[in-house]
Design a protein around this motif. Structure first.
Motif, PDB file in Angstrom:
ATOM      1  N   GLY A 384       0.812  -1.230   0.000  1.00 50.54           N
ATOM      2  CA  GLY A 384       0.000   0.000   0.000  1.00 50.54           C
ATOM      3  C   GLY A 384       0.839   1.272   0.000  1.00 50.54           C
ATOM      4  O   GLY A 384       0.572   2.226   0.724  1.00 50.54           O
ATOM      5  N   ILE A 385       1.857   1.298  -0.846  1.00 52.78           N
ATOM      6  CA  ILE A 385       2.725   2.494  -0.903  1.00 52.78           C
ATOM      7  C   ILE A 385       1.905   3.684  -1.394  1.00 52.78           C
ATOM      8  O   ILE A 385       1.207   3.612  -2.390  1.00 52.78           O
ATOM      9  CB  ILE A 385       3.901   2.245  -1.887  1.00 52.78           C
ATOM     10  N   ASN A 386       2.026   4.785  -0.690  1.00 54.53           N
ATOM     11  CA  ASN A 386       1.301   6.010  -1.062  1.00 54.53           C
ATOM     12  C   ASN A 386       2.151   6.812  -2.050  1.00 54.53           C
ATOM     13  O   ASN A 386       3.208   7.345  -1.692  1.00 54.53           O
ATOM     14  CB  ASN A 386       1.048   6.843   0.209  1.00 54.53           C
ATOM     15  N   LEU A 387       1.695   6.891  -3.292  1.00 59.88           N
ATOM     16  CA  LEU A 387       2.518   7.544  -4.331  1.00 59.88           C
ATOM     17  C   LEU A 387       2.614   9.044  -4.111  1.00 59.88           C
ATOM     18  O   LEU A 387       3.393   9.731  -4.757  1.00 59.88           O
ATOM     19  CB  LEU A 387       1.956   7.215  -5.717  1.00 59.88           C
ATOM     20  N   ASP A 388       1.778   9.559  -3.211  1.00 62.97           N
ATOM     21  CA  ASP A 388       1.873  11.004  -2.914  1.00 62.97           C
ATOM     22  C   ASP A 388       2.727  11.258  -1.674  1.00 62.97           C
ATOM     23  O   ASP A 388       2.883  12.385  -1.238  1.00 62.97           O
ATOM     24  CB  ASP A 388       0.463  11.582  -2.715  1.00 62.97           C
ATOM     25  N   ASN A 389       3.246  10.198  -1.116  1.00 61.55           N
ATOM     26  CA  ASN A 389       4.169  10.351   0.024  1.00 61.55           C
ATOM     27  C   ASN A 389       5.194   9.217  -0.057  1.00 61.55           C
ATOM     28  O   ASN A 389       5.171   8.264   0.715  1.00 61.55           O
ATOM     29  CB  ASN A 389       3.384  10.278   1.354  1.00 61.55           C
ATOM     30  N   LEU A 390       6.080   9.349  -1.060  1.00 60.94           N
ATOM     31  CA  LEU A 390       6.978   8.239  -1.400  1.00 60.94           C
ATOM     32  C   LEU A 390       7.946   7.950  -0.257  1.00 60.94           C
ATOM     33  O   LEU A 390       8.346   8.861   0.463  1.00 60.94           O
ATOM     34  CB  LEU A 390       7.733   8.581  -2.691  1.00 60.94           C
ATOM     35  N   PRO A 391       8.321   6.688  -0.112  1.00 59.18           N
ATOM     36  CA  PRO A 391       9.126   6.279   1.054  1.00 59.18           C
ATOM     37  C   PRO A 391      10.609   6.602   0.905  1.00 59.18           C
ATOM     38  O   PRO A 391      11.113   6.747  -0.215  1.00 59.18           O
ATOM     39  CB  PRO A 391       8.919   4.769   1.097  1.00 59.18           C
ATOM     40  N   SER A 392      11.296   6.680   2.026  1.00 59.17           N
ATOM     41  CA  SER A 392      12.761   6.811   2.010  1.00 59.17           C
ATOM     42  C   SER A 392      13.378   5.462   1.636  1.00 59.17           C
ATOM     43  O   SER A 392      14.455   5.405   1.049  1.00 59.17           O
ATOM     44  CB  SER A 392      13.282   7.229   3.389  1.00 59.17           C
ATOM     45  N   SER A 393      12.660   4.386   1.978  1.00 56.91           N
ATOM     46  CA  SER A 393      13.155   3.051   1.597  1.00 56.91           C
ATOM     47  C   SER A 393      13.170   2.933   0.075  1.00 56.91           C
ATOM     48  O   SER A 393      12.365   3.575  -0.599  1.00 56.91           O
ATOM     49  CB  SER A 393      12.220   1.955   2.121  1.00 56.91           C
ATOM     50  N   THR A 394      14.051   2.093  -0.421  1.00 51.81           N
ATOM     51  CA  THR A 394      14.080   1.820  -1.865  1.00 51.81           C
ATOM     52  C   THR A 394      13.165   0.627  -2.154  1.00 51.81           C
ATOM     53  O   THR A 394      13.228  -0.392  -1.467  1.00 51.81           O
ATOM     54  CB  THR A 394      15.523   1.528  -2.327  1.00 51.81           C
ATOM     55  N   ILE A 395      12.311   0.794  -3.165  1.00 58.14           N
ATOM     56  CA  ILE A 395      11.359  -0.266  -3.526  1.00 58.14           C
ATOM     57  C   ILE A 395      11.760  -0.815  -4.895  1.00 58.14           C
ATOM     58  O   ILE A 395      11.996  -0.033  -5.826  1.00 58.14           O
ATOM     59  CB  ILE A 395       9.916   0.288  -3.629  1.00 58.14           C
ATOM     60  N   VAL A 396      11.853  -2.107  -5.010  1.00 53.22           N
ATOM     61  CA  VAL A 396      12.115  -2.756  -6.301  1.00 53.22           C
ATOM     62  C   VAL A 396      10.845  -3.508  -6.674  1.00 53.22           C
ATOM     63  O   VAL A 396      10.566  -4.572  -6.117  1.00 53.22           O
ATOM     64  CB  VAL A 396      13.278  -3.760  -6.195  1.00 53.22           C
ATOM     65  N   LEU A 397      10.059  -2.926  -7.590  1.00 48.22           N
ATOM     66  CA  LEU A 397       8.849  -3.614  -8.025  1.00 48.22           C
ATOM     67  C   LEU A 397       9.223  -4.468  -9.243  1.00 48.22           C
ATOM     68  O   LEU A 397       9.518  -3.952 -10.331  1.00 48.22           O
ATOM     69  CB  LEU A 397       7.740  -2.626  -8.392  1.00 48.22           C
ATOM     70  N   LYS A 398       9.265  -5.790  -9.015  1.00 46.08           N
ATOM     71  CA  LYS A 398       9.736  -6.701 -10.065  1.00 46.08           C
ATOM     72  C   LYS A 398       8.648  -6.874 -11.119  1.00 46.08           C
ATOM     73  O   LYS A 398       7.450  -6.784 -10.832  1.00 46.08           O
ATOM     74  CB  LYS A 398      10.076  -8.070  -9.444  1.00 46.08           C
ATOM     75  N   GLY A 399       9.088  -7.170 -12.326  1.00 46.90           N
ATOM     76  CA  GLY A 399       8.109  -7.431 -13.399  1.00 46.90           C
ATOM     77  C   GLY A 399       8.832  -7.525 -14.732  1.00 46.90           C
ATOM     78  O   GLY A 399      10.066  -7.574 -14.765  1.00 46.90           O
ATOM     79  N   ARG A 400       8.097  -7.504 -15.837  1.00 48.75           N
ATOM     80  CA  ARG A 400       8.758  -7.512 -17.162  1.00 48.75           C
ATOM     81  C   ARG A 400       9.750  -6.346 -17.191  1.00 48.75           C
ATOM     82  O   ARG A 400      10.854  -6.462 -17.645  1.00 48.75           O
ATOM     83  CB  ARG A 400       7.702  -7.374 -18.260  1.00 48.75           C
ATOM     84  N   TYR A 401       9.298  -5.214 -16.681  1.00 54.44           N
ATOM     85  CA  TYR A 401      10.231  -4.107 -16.440  1.00 54.44           C
ATOM     86  C   TYR A 401      10.278  -3.923 -14.925  1.00 54.44           C
ATOM     87  O   TYR A 401       9.238  -3.744 -14.296  1.00 54.44           O
ATOM     88  CB  TYR A 401       9.738  -2.818 -17.098  1.00 54.44           C
ATOM     89  N   ASP A 402      11.471  -3.966 -14.340  1.00 55.17           N
ATOM     90  CA  ASP A 402      11.572  -3.707 -12.897  1.00 55.17           C
ATOM     91  C   ASP A 402      11.568  -2.191 -12.703  1.00 55.17           C
ATOM     92  O   ASP A 402      12.281  -1.477 -13.402  1.00 55.17           O
ATOM     93  CB  ASP A 402      12.896  -4.255 -12.354  1.00 55.17           C
ATOM     94  N   VAL A 403      10.782  -1.736 -11.744  1.00 54.52           N
ATOM     95  CA  VAL A 403      10.778  -0.303 -11.418  1.00 54.52           C
ATOM     96  C   VAL A 403      11.420  -0.142 -10.047  1.00 54.52           C
ATOM     97  O   VAL A 403      11.004  -0.772  -9.076  1.00 54.52           O
ATOM     98  CB  VAL A 403       9.343   0.268 -11.396  1.00 54.52           C
ATOM     99  N   ILE A 404      12.486   0.661 -10.022  1.00 53.17           N
ATOM    100  CA  ILE A 404      13.227   0.859  -8.764  1.00 53.17           C
ATOM    101  C   ILE A 404      13.038   2.313  -8.354  1.00 53.17           C
ATOM    102  O   ILE A 404      13.287   3.221  -9.154  1.00 53.17           O
ATOM    103  CB  ILE A 404      14.728   0.575  -8.968  1.00 53.17           C
TER     104      ILE A 404
END
Ligand SMILES: NC(=O)C1=CN([C@@H]2O[C@H](COP(=O)(O)OP(=O)(O)OC[C@H]3O[C@@H](n4cnc5c(N)ncnc54)[C@H](O)[C@@H]3O)[C@@H](O)[C@H]2O)[C@H](O)CC1
Ligand SMILES: [K+]
Length: 485
Positions: A384-404
């Motif tokens: 439930g990451i809030n895209l209007d309050n992005l985290p200090s942690s680094t998120i690696v969303l895996k997939g056909r294209y990984d979004v870091i």
């Protein structure tokens, strides 16, 4: 919303940096090459920008002598290209021709030599102090002149060394006495040269002064967003004189009586990068670990529960990075452990994957910058990451294209293929990231981990088609590192 849509939203939400460090510029430079934009093209554009600024001074001063002081790096290369665009100038190479560092700079110097025989571009190779002083005295006796400082750019390291030191000191003296000697610095002022203008490329650098003029040279903004070998080249290098354990110590905390394979895959992947890797798990897992290169810590019970927190906080102190979650299992016991452990682990580097992601209580959870999360799509939604309050942690969303991403950065990785849907590649990815993170910062480690994991899969696709295994991927990791390290 698929990963590509998320990436595009994040590029709009995360403010693009308008001042970057030389290291960030170097990553962009190298990733331009990865995207097929050649350095010689960028050098050509850079040289043209410099020539345009020199011509503006010529409007003010009239036809005056132009001296282009060039170093042996690509800053000098820009100077060579500028000389060709300008014509009628003196190029002073501060060093031996054979020491010109790169192909693109050598090619531009070669062109100048072809022209210099007949045209109005003169080339002087100066290496001795007296030759340099002779040229500087000539400039000192002029009423007007334009000096181009193509000596050092973003490659400068430490205190200014000779012959640049003398040139900078003398030019500053000359400039002080005669303001009709105009100085333009290419990309960065060399040392404390008192330039009238600094033409810097693509973006202002943290080492530029306020008055730097930024000129585009054809670097597309995508070069800042796509993970390439430029990121890998920025990873910390192994010190050849280092001892065991100095190149990264990783502790993998995972496994349960149900799952023993996941933490072992993670540890074997980390072991390709770090030089000391341990697995802390329950006895059913530890007894399956036969690899003598792996250290083990045996924990009581069938699952890692709250009772293991004290011991694991203690053990974690011996390691640079923790990889948490693979094969932990998802129950009340592991939930209590994960939440309690993360609360007490403080600012230790932790890669959080799989079952750990599933059992965190996100209500009021502190997404600290020392955490890297590696969720797949479902786990990401659960977070439930809030895209209007992005985290200090680094998120690696895996997939056909990984979004870091984190609150300051976003990149997308396109290496990898559908052969990687085989179970275990997620365990390997967080092992690679953990190995890198032990000696590098979070966002770079996460980007490079995705690139390496995917690139290994792409090499295997060529070799074996889609039927490669997680162990094949692990075995490929050193090959990818060697290719681009
Ligand atoms: N950013 C871009 O898109 C482009 C940048 N270009 C130009 O390339 C330089 C950076 O070139 P690089 O070869 O990496 O480094 P330098 O030319 O700055 O320095 C090279 C050379 O200098 C020696 N050196 C380093 N520190 C010192 C010192 N303190 N004293 C004496 N000598 C020193 C060392 O041997 C280095 O190898 C960038 O600034 C742009 O001008 C591209 O050409 C166009 C695209
Ligand atoms: K310079």
């Amino acid at each position: 919303m698929d990963n590509l849509e998320l990436f595009k939203i994040l590029t709009k939400k995360i403010k693009e940096k308008d001042i970057i460090s030389p290291k960030e510029m170097e990553i962009i430079d190298n990733n331009c090459e990865y995207l097929g934009i050649s350095r010689i093209l960028l050098m050509e554009n850079a040289g043209k920008c410099v020539a345009e600024e020199v011509n503006k001074f010529k409007v003010e001063l009239g036809e005056v002598p132009i001296f282009i002081f060039c170093g042996t790096g690509n800053n000098g290369g820009d100077g060579f290209a500028a000389a060709r665009h300008l014509g009628n100038c003196s190029v002073i190479l501060l060093g031996k021709e054979e020491n010109i560092k790169t192909y693109e700079a050598r090619e531009n110097f070669k062109i100048l030599k072809n022209l210099a025989e007949f045209g109005d571009i003169s080339i002087k190779n100066v290496t001795h102090q007296n030759e340099i002083l002779e040229i500087l005295n000539e400039i000192e006796n002029l009423d007007k002149a334009i000096i181009v400082d193509a000596m050092l750019g973003t490659g400068i390291r430490g205190e200014l060394r000779e012959p640049y030191k003398t040139v900078v000191e003398k030019l500053n003296e000359i400039k002080k006495k005669n303001d009709n000697i105009k100085i333009i610095s290419v990309d960065v002022e060399t040392g404390d040269l008192n330039a009238d203008k600094v033409i810097t490329f693509h973006k202002r650098k943290t080492i530029n002064k306020e008055n730097a003029i930024v000129k585009p040279i054809g670097i597309p903004k995508e070069a800042e967003y796509i993970v390439g070998w430029g990121d890998l080249k920025a990873l910390s290098k192994r010190d050849p004189n280092s001892h065991k354990g100095e190149n990264g110590k990783v502790l993998v905390i995972g496994g349960s009586k149900e799952f023993f394979g996941a933490p072992i895959l993670t540890a074997l992947a980390a072991l390709k990068i770090a030089d000391l890797v341990a697995v802390a798990s329950v006895k059913d897992v530890v007894k399956k670990i036969t690899n003598p290169e792996l250290i083990t810590y045996k924990l009581k019970g069938d699952y890692i529960g709250e009772k293991c927190i004290d011991k694991l906080i203690e053990i974690s102190k011996k390691f640079d990075c923790i990889v948490l979650g693979n094969g932990l299992g998802v129950n009340e016991e592991t939930k209590a452990f994960v939440n309690g452990f993360l609360e007490r682990i403080g600012n230790k580097k932790v890669v959080i994957d799989a079952d750990a992601i599933k059992v965190i209580e996100y209500e009021g959870f502190e997404f600290r910058e020392n955490f890297i999360f590696t969720p797949h799509r479902r786990e990401f939604e659960y977070m439930g990451i809030n895209l209007d309050n992005l985290p200090s942690s680094t998120i690696v969303l895996k997939g056909r294209y990984d979004v870091i991403f984190n609150k300051n950065n976003v990149k997308i990785n396109k290496t990898g293929n559908s052969g990687m849907t085989v179970g275990g590649t997620g365990d390997i990815l967080c092992g690679i990231i953990g190995g890198l993170y032990a000696k590098n910062e979070a966002f770079l480690s996460a980007c490079c981990g995705c690139f390496i994991n995917g690139y290994a899969g792409d090499l295997l696709l060529k070799e074996k088609g889609y039927y490669y295994t997680p162990i094949d991927i692990i075995e490929k990791i050193p090959h990818v590192l060697k290719l681009f390290g």
